[in-house]
Design a protein around this motif. Structure first.
Motif, mmCIF file in Angstrom:
data_model
loop_
_atom_site.group_PDB
_atom_site.id
_atom_site.type_symbol
_atom_site.label_atom_id
_atom_site.label_comp_id
_atom_site.label_asym_id
_atom_site.label_seq_id
_atom_site.Cartn_x
_atom_site.Cartn_y
_atom_site.Cartn_z
ATOM 1 N N GLN A 230 -1.428 1.250 14.498
ATOM 2 C CA GLN A 230 -2.934 1.766 13.617
ATOM 3 C C GLN A 230 -4.730 1.801 14.443
ATOM 4 O O GLN A 230 -5.652 2.333 13.788
ATOM 5 N N ALA A 231 -4.357 0.589 15.536
ATOM 6 C CA ALA A 231 -5.705 -0.189 16.094
ATOM 7 C C ALA A 231 -5.953 1.289 17.135
ATOM 8 O O ALA A 231 -6.807 1.231 17.497
ATOM 9 N N ALA A 232 -4.980 1.764 17.722
ATOM 10 C CA ALA A 232 -4.268 2.506 18.770
ATOM 11 C C ALA A 232 -5.686 3.775 18.007
ATOM 12 O O ALA A 232 -6.427 4.640 18.630
ATOM 13 N N THR A 233 -5.065 3.894 16.601
ATOM 14 C CA THR A 233 -5.059 5.617 16.883
ATOM 15 C C THR A 233 -6.819 5.797 16.010
ATOM 16 O O THR A 233 -6.927 6.445 15.132
ATOM 17 N N SER A 234 -6.508 4.038 15.264
ATOM 18 C CA SER A 234 -8.679 4.278 14.593
ATOM 19 C C SER A 234 -7.980 4.777 12.546
ATOM 20 O O SER A 234 -8.759 5.326 12.010
ATOM 21 N N ILE A 235 -6.433 4.831 12.798
ATOM 22 C CA ILE A 235 -5.402 4.800 11.649
ATOM 23 C C ILE A 235 -5.865 3.804 9.734
ATOM 24 O O ILE A 235 -4.975 3.041 10.823
ATOM 25 N N ASN A 236 -6.238 3.904 9.458
ATOM 26 C CA ASN A 236 -6.693 2.393 8.633
ATOM 27 C C ASN A 236 -6.599 2.777 6.911
ATOM 28 O O ASN A 236 -6.771 1.938 5.964
ATOM 29 N N GLU A 237 -4.832 2.997 6.969
ATOM 30 C CA GLU A 237 -4.583 3.646 5.772
ATOM 31 C C GLU A 237 -3.475 2.541 5.386
ATOM 32 O O GLU A 237 -2.767 1.833 6.140
ATOM 33 N N THR B 239 -1.406 2.362 2.830
ATOM 34 C CA THR B 239 0.693 2.297 2.463
ATOM 35 C C THR B 239 0.694 2.524 3.589
ATOM 36 O O THR B 239 1.965 2.338 4.404
ATOM 37 N N LEU B 240 0.684 3.007 5.430
ATOM 38 C CA LEU B 240 0.999 2.825 6.522
ATOM 39 C C LEU B 240 1.670 2.562 6.891
ATOM 40 O O LEU B 240 3.045 1.738 7.996
ATOM 41 N N SER B 241 0.783 0.579 6.500
ATOM 42 C CA SER B 241 1.660 -0.519 7.276
ATOM 43 C C SER B 241 2.649 -0.841 5.951
ATOM 44 O O SER B 241 3.371 -1.646 6.835
ATOM 45 N N PHE B 242 2.727 -0.394 4.748
ATOM 46 C CA PHE B 242 2.789 -1.053 3.213
ATOM 47 C C PHE B 242 4.573 -0.785 3.658
ATOM 48 O O PHE B 242 6.234 -1.514 3.334
ATOM 49 N N VAL B 243 4.798 0.780 3.364
ATOM 50 C CA VAL B 243 5.424 1.295 3.208
ATOM 51 C C VAL B 243 6.843 1.085 4.416
ATOM 52 O O VAL B 243 8.147 1.071 4.466
ATOM 53 N N PRO B 244 6.114 1.108 5.961
ATOM 54 C CA PRO B 244 6.768 1.050 6.792
ATOM 55 C C PRO B 244 7.788 -0.214 7.365
ATOM 56 O O PRO B 244 8.987 -0.330 6.808
ATOM 57 N N LYS B 245 7.125 -1.244 6.189
ATOM 58 C CA LYS B 245 7.104 -2.365 6.362
ATOM 59 C C LYS B 245 8.694 -2.943 5.643
ATOM 60 O O LYS B 245 9.878 -3.137 5.486
ATOM 61 N N LEU B 246 7.941 -2.489 4.560
ATOM 62 C CA LEU B 246 9.201 -2.130 2.659
ATOM 63 C C LEU B 246 10.655 -1.469 3.442
ATOM 64 O O LEU B 246 11.261 -2.230 3.283
ATOM 65 N N ALA B 247 10.341 -0.791 3.594
ATOM 66 C CA ALA B 247 11.058 0.187 3.986
ATOM 67 C C ALA B 247 12.613 -0.545 5.257
ATOM 68 O O ALA B 247 14.159 -0.526 5.330
ATOM 69 N N ILE B 248 12.004 -0.833 6.441
ATOM 70 C CA ILE B 248 12.529 -1.908 6.930
ATOM 71 C C ILE B 248 13.264 -2.997 6.843
ATOM 72 O O ILE B 248 14.450 -3.108 7.308
#
Length: 88
Positions: A39-46, A48-57
């Motif tokens: 997210q820091a490298a691509t400047s995407i501040n979403e 759900t992008l941080s929550f959904v992968p953590k939840l799934a993994i």
């Protein structure tokens, strides 16, 4: 029951908490770190992008480590019940 025995039971409880929750929390920490770097490298501040992968993994890790977790908790409770039986 003496004070030293109580301390020993508390130490065992904390150790088993770490053993059971450690794998899931460690994997969630690593996934969060990787997603944060992306997210820091691509400047995407979403959010759900941080929550959904953590939840799934984390759920996948719980599914894969459930046998180990169940074995650890079963052994711990067996030890606790035997110590309760020995109090009589």
């Amino acid at each position: 029951m003496e004070f030293d025995a109580n301390i020993e039971h508390l130490q065992q409880a904390y150790w088993h908490i770490l053993l059971v929750s450690g794998p899931v929390l460690g994997v969630a920490l690593m996934v969060g770190l990787v997603v944060g770097i992306v997210q820091a490298a691509t400047s995407i501040n979403e959010q759900t992008l941080s929550f959904v992968p953590k939840l799934a993994i984390a759920m996948l890790t719980m599914a894969l480590a459930s046998g180990f977790m169940l074995t650890v908790m079963t052994d711990y409770f067996q030890t606790i019940f035997e110590s309760i039986r020995a109090i009589r």
